[in-house]
Motif scaffolding. Structure first.
Motif, PDB file in Angstrom:
ATOM      1  N   LYS A 169       7.126  -6.622   5.027  1.00  0.00           N
ATOM      2  CA  LYS A 169       6.799  -5.702   3.925  1.00  0.00           C
ATOM      3  C   LYS A 169       8.051  -5.012   3.385  1.00  0.00           C
ATOM      4  O   LYS A 169       8.168  -4.785   2.179  1.00  0.00           O
ATOM      5  CB  LYS A 169       5.777  -4.664   4.396  1.00  0.00           C
ATOM      6  CG  LYS A 169       4.381  -5.247   4.592  1.00  0.00           C
ATOM      7  CD  LYS A 169       3.417  -4.233   5.174  1.00  0.00           C
ATOM      8  CE  LYS A 169       2.030  -4.845   5.351  1.00  0.00           C
ATOM      9  NZ  LYS A 169       1.092  -3.917   6.012  1.00  0.00           N
TER      10      LYS A 169
ATOM     11  N   GLU B 134      10.801   5.965   4.581  1.00  0.00           N
ATOM     12  CA  GLU B 134      11.272   6.718   5.751  1.00  0.00           C
ATOM     13  C   GLU B 134      12.324   5.917   6.513  1.00  0.00           C
ATOM     14  O   GLU B 134      13.333   6.461   6.972  1.00  0.00           O
ATOM     15  CB  GLU B 134      10.094   7.048   6.677  1.00  0.00           C
ATOM     16  CG  GLU B 134       9.256   8.231   6.230  1.00  0.00           C
ATOM     17  CD  GLU B 134      10.061   9.528   6.155  1.00  0.00           C
ATOM     18  OE1 GLU B 134      10.841   9.797   7.092  1.00  0.00           O
ATOM     19  OE2 GLU B 134       9.927  10.246   5.147  1.00  0.00           O
TER      20      GLU B 134
ATOM     21  N   SER C 255       0.834  -1.205   0.000  1.00  0.00           N
ATOM     22  CA  SER C 255       0.000   0.000   0.000  1.00  0.00           C
ATOM     23  C   SER C 255       0.872   1.259   0.000  1.00  0.00           C
ATOM     24  O   SER C 255       2.052   1.212   0.363  1.00  0.00           O
ATOM     25  CB  SER C 255      -0.916   0.003   1.224  1.00  0.00           C
ATOM     26  OG  SER C 255      -0.151   0.207   2.400  1.00  0.00           O
ATOM     27  N   ILE C 256       0.284   2.381  -0.392  1.00  0.00           N
ATOM     28  CA  ILE C 256       1.019   3.662  -0.431  1.00  0.00           C
ATOM     29  C   ILE C 256       1.489   4.044   0.970  1.00  0.00           C
ATOM     30  O   ILE C 256       2.607   4.534   1.158  1.00  0.00           O
ATOM     31  CB  ILE C 256       0.110   4.773  -1.026  1.00  0.00           C
ATOM     32  CG1 ILE C 256      -0.202   4.458  -2.492  1.00  0.00           C
ATOM     33  CG2 ILE C 256       0.775   6.135  -0.892  1.00  0.00           C
ATOM     34  CD1 ILE C 256      -1.223   5.363  -3.133  1.00  0.00           C
ATOM     35  N   GLU C 257       0.649   3.778   1.961  1.00  0.00           N
ATOM     36  CA  GLU C 257       1.016   4.081   3.352  1.00  0.00           C
ATOM     37  C   GLU C 257       2.238   3.268   3.777  1.00  0.00           C
ATOM     38  O   GLU C 257       3.177   3.798   4.392  1.00  0.00           O
ATOM     39  CB  GLU C 257      -0.174   3.765   4.261  1.00  0.00           C
ATOM     40  CG  GLU C 257       0.054   4.170   5.713  1.00  0.00           C
ATOM     41  CD  GLU C 257      -1.104   3.751   6.610  1.00  0.00           C
ATOM     42  OE1 GLU C 257      -0.894   3.720   7.833  1.00  0.00           O
ATOM     43  OE2 GLU C 257      -2.201   3.452   6.083  1.00  0.00           O
ATOM     44  N   ASP C 258       2.214   1.968   3.437  1.00  0.00           N
ATOM     45  CA  ASP C 258       3.352   1.102   3.765  1.00  0.00           C
ATOM     46  C   ASP C 258       4.606   1.556   3.025  1.00  0.00           C
ATOM     47  O   ASP C 258       5.708   1.548   3.578  1.00  0.00           O
ATOM     48  CB  ASP C 258       3.040  -0.356   3.399  1.00  0.00           C
ATOM     49  CG  ASP C 258       2.023  -0.981   4.336  1.00  0.00           C
ATOM     50  OD1 ASP C 258       1.982  -0.570   5.503  1.00  0.00           O
ATOM     51  OD2 ASP C 258       1.271  -1.868   3.894  1.00  0.00           O
ATOM     52  N   GLU C 259       4.440   1.938   1.768  1.00  0.00           N
ATOM     53  CA  GLU C 259       5.579   2.382   0.962  1.00  0.00           C
ATOM     54  C   GLU C 259       6.229   3.629   1.570  1.00  0.00           C
ATOM     55  O   GLU C 259       7.463   3.721   1.634  1.00  0.00           O
ATOM     56  CB  GLU C 259       5.118   2.669  -0.473  1.00  0.00           C
ATOM     57  CG  GLU C 259       6.267   2.955  -1.428  1.00  0.00           C
ATOM     58  CD  GLU C 259       5.803   3.108  -2.867  1.00  0.00           C
ATOM     59  OE1 GLU C 259       6.619   3.539  -3.687  1.00  0.00           O
ATOM     60  OE2 GLU C 259       4.636   2.798  -3.157  1.00  0.00           O
ATOM     61  N   ASN C 260       5.426   4.562   2.026  1.00  0.00           N
ATOM     62  CA  ASN C 260       5.968   5.776   2.656  1.00  0.00           C
ATOM     63  C   ASN C 260       6.740   5.437   3.930  1.00  0.00           C
ATOM     64  O   ASN C 260       7.797   6.002   4.210  1.00  0.00           O
ATOM     65  CB  ASN C 260       4.838   6.756   2.974  1.00  0.00           C
ATOM     66  CG  ASN C 260       4.218   7.339   1.709  1.00  0.00           C
ATOM     67  OD1 ASN C 260       4.873   7.402   0.664  1.00  0.00           O
ATOM     68  ND2 ASN C 260       2.964   7.753   1.788  1.00  0.00           N
ATOM     69  N   LYS C 261       6.185   4.492   4.710  1.00  0.00           N
ATOM     70  CA  LYS C 261       6.838   4.060   5.941  1.00  0.00           C
ATOM     71  C   LYS C 261       8.189   3.411   5.632  1.00  0.00           C
ATOM     72  O   LYS C 261       9.186   3.658   6.315  1.00  0.00           O
ATOM     73  CB  LYS C 261       5.922   3.058   6.658  1.00  0.00           C
ATOM     74  CG  LYS C 261       5.905   3.195   8.176  1.00  0.00           C
ATOM     75  CD  LYS C 261       5.008   2.136   8.803  1.00  0.00           C
ATOM     76  CE  LYS C 261       3.583   2.589   8.896  1.00  0.00           C
ATOM     77  NZ  LYS C 261       2.737   1.608   9.611  1.00  0.00           N
TER      78      LYS C 261
END
Length: 666
Positions: free
Chosen positions: A498, A265, A256-262
């Protein structure tokens, strides 16, 4: 006019529309002399009214029978109608969620082929002749059971005999598939189900789709089969309408986009390797685990894409050896729990089929053979954790040779010829033969593994349980802390999983500076080669390349830099110093790992063999040990070393005893 069948009826207008919009499929069917017309759901969906769609899902056997009859009449040739490209919303379910409520309905499932049987003939109907009236008739068989007639449909008689005159057969093949890793929730075991392929789904051109290890999507009708042992117990299987390969691997799992951002980071923190390494089996403490956990982190993402003709393997293999009770099994189990695609096996209970693949008799399709996939085939693209590797039988050990290096398994038995992919990394653990690790002995002398297997590992780490006041204090403090409060690693398992999936997708390229460091490192170590030792070979060169690429991937870097190569060098040298030091010269000697004998040992073996061969001229009945020892003093060989060499030569079959302490060269 509608076709008269039991159950729902497909209207003539819809049948005509389905035929008319399938011109391409029909043209291919006629031109290539195929046995079935495969309809594309995306093309025909707008022509299916709600009643017809309901018939497809809930009375699929009736639906396909009507289509096959209509197409056969229009084409004036026996035609089977199949369907493909069904959207997931049309009854796509996990294997573990298949229930009796789905019986006789169309379902979609996905799995990895574990077992693939031979193609066998199956009797679909039998022709009988009634002896009394001479009437001939056919009886269809169901549930894989031949049905015997009790009454003649011609005259109505039941006596005297019904004589079997012939039968009609079709080809049939059995597949046994299990749930793919990405469909298994935490703590679940993969569910399995049998798939039956019939007629053209068993043709030779389908062979690539039915090899063990291949991931397939199955569209089929769920049916029941009465158990042979328990008459009231039913087995469920899928009668396949169509199958297609998915070719979906870990790299294809969506993040997911949220996971990708995490994930991005975390990568920016600049210390992601240490962060993941510290989170792996956080309950295992001690300095000796620092390098091991870093290496395993790199193993989880593997090297970059291999270049044809250079090296086919991108996966890293790691071996842990050492004292019992240091946490090897715990570490392996933890890795199996966080890796996106993994299996944990124990050497003492694993067979060759449990690891690689095998051919055995098929207990369901009697008389046939099945090709069964093991852990390395089923987890291709992932990692296999093998505990107690040293407990594997010799036969099973031999089956690992090809799987570890060529990343394939070749089967040629019982008329089954196949090459299966085993592109999995291996993390293995082994215990010393005599309970404790001895730094004065080589690795081959201490673990029950052949040198040919040992040298296929990129990295080998030794875990020694040595008393150390400072380290013991740190360990006991961490354990007590873990009892008092819940242990919380820096990163949780799901996030690590992930991150690994995301990092595996990266294919880094090499900078010129990084390549130059690799080149100079290899040349420098090779230049130290002498008669006494050879420090490194091309195998270790490829290990450095794989480790460097994995280091770049864990940083989410598109390029391999000097820092990545330096880390790879550090891990490799650390590993070699633990298992590749020649105790006589205190230098790196790769021969210890490659063949189990150091260069100096090999020279002694050769020299003592020459001494015995020369003395045989004077002692034709066998050379006494005392004579060998006296002659060896001229070369400054220690007496104990000479006796060790003689024992090894005897064990390896180069010498034989002709009497008490008398020897001859074979």
């Amino acid at each position: 006019m509608d076709i008269d069948t039991k159950g729902g009826v497909v209207e003539q207008e819809i049948l005509r529309d389905l035929f008319d919009i399938s011109k391409e499929e029909i043209e291919r069917f006629v031109k290539e002399e195929e046995k079935s017309v495969v309809l594309d759901f995306e093309k025909i969906k707008n022509y299916l009214d709600p009643e017809t769609l309901d018939l497809l899902l809930n009375e699929p056997e009736n639906f396909f029978k009507q289509l096959s009859i209509y197409f056969t009449e229009r084409l004036q040739r026996q035609t089977i109608v199949r369907i493909k490209n069904l959207p997931p919303e049309l009854r796509y379910i996990r294997i573990r969620d298949v229930r009796s409520e789905h019986k006789d309905k169309l379902i979609q499932i996905e799995g990895i082929i574990k077992i693939s049987s031979e193609v066998r003939p199956y009797i679909v109907k039998t022709k009988y002749m009634h002896e009394e009236c001479g009437g001939e008739f056919w009886i269809e068989n169901t549930d894989f059971i031949i049905k015997k007639p009790t009454k003649c449909p011609v005259c109505g008689g039941t006596k005297p005999r019904f004589i079997e005159e012939g039968h009609e057969t079709i080809d049939i093949q059995r597949l046994f598939i299990e749930e793919p890793a990405d469909q298994i929730e935490k703590g679940e075991q993969p569910a399995q189900i049998t798939i039956m392929l019939k007629q053209d789904l068993c043709e030779p051109k389908m062979e690539r789709k039915t090899l063990p290890g291949v991931r397939i999507k199955v569209f089929g009708i769920l049916k029941e089969l009465r158990s042979m042992n328990f008459k009231a117990l039913l087995e469920l299987y899928v009668d396949a309408v169509y199958i297609e390969t998915v070719d979906k691997d870990i790299e294809d799992i969506q993040i997911s986009i949220e996971d990708e951002n995490k994930i991005k980071e975390l990568a920016k923190s600049g210390d992601i390797l240490n962060l993941i390494a510290q989170s792996i089996a956080a309950g295992l403490y001690g300095k000796q685990y620092d390098h091991i956990k870093k290496a395993i982190t790199l193993q989880l993402v593997s090297g970059g894409k291999r270049r044809s003709g250079v090296d086919e393997r991108k996966n890293l293999h790691i071996l842990l050896v050492g004292d019992p009770g240091v946490g090897k099994s715990k570490l392996l189990r933890y890795i199996a729990s966080i890796a996106p695609k993994s299996k944990y096996v124990v050497g003492i209970t694993a067979s060759s089929v449990g690891l690689t693949a095998s051919v055995r008799k098929d207990e369901i399709l009697k008389g046939g053979w099945v090709l069964e996939a093991g852990a390395l085939v089923l987890t291709s693209g992932g990692i296999v954790c093998i505990d107690e590797l040293d407990k594997l039988d010799i036969e099973e050990m031999q089956s690992l040779h090809e799987a570890m290096e060529q990343q394939t398994i070749t089967i040629d038995k019982a008329n089954i010829h196949a090459t299966l992919r085993t592109e999995a990394s291996i993390l293995a653990a082994a215990n010393p033969k005599f309970g404790r690790w001895d730094n004065m002995k080589g690795i081959v002398d201490q673990i029950n593994l052949p040198p040919t297997i040992i040298n296929r590992f990129d990295l080998i780490f030794v875990l020694i349980d040595e008393p150390n006041e400072q380290q013991d204090e740190a360990i006991v403090s961490e354990i007590i802390k873990g009892i008092q409060e819940e242990e919380r690693p820096a990163l949780d398992k799901e996030l690590i999983r992930k991150y690994i999936i995301y990092a595996k997708k990266i294919e880094p390229t090499w900078t010129n500076n990084a390549l130059e460091i690799v080149k100079q490192f290899y040349k420098e170590l090779r230049s130290r080669s002498s008669r006494e030792s050879i420090p490194i070979t091309a195998r270790q060169l490829m290990s450095i390349i794989r480790l460097s690429e994995a280091s770049a991937k864990i940083r989410l870097s598109p390029v391999v830099t000097e820092d990545d190569v330096n880390l790879a060098k550090e891990l490799l040298i650390y590993s070699l110093r633990e298992v590749g030091i020649n105790p006589e010269t205190n230098k790196l000697d790769i021969d210890i790992i490659m063949s189990g004998i150091s260069s100096t040992q090999r020279q002694k073996l050769s020299k003592i063999t020459d001494i015995i061969r020369d003395l045989q001229k004077d002692f034709p009945d066998g050379v006494p040990l005392s004579e060998i020892l006296n002659e060896s003093k001229k070369y400054n060989f220690e007496e104990n070393r000479v006796k060790e060499v003689i024992d090894k030569l005897l064990k390896d079959g180069y010498l034989y005893e002709t009497g008490p302490q008398k020897y001859k060269v074979v």
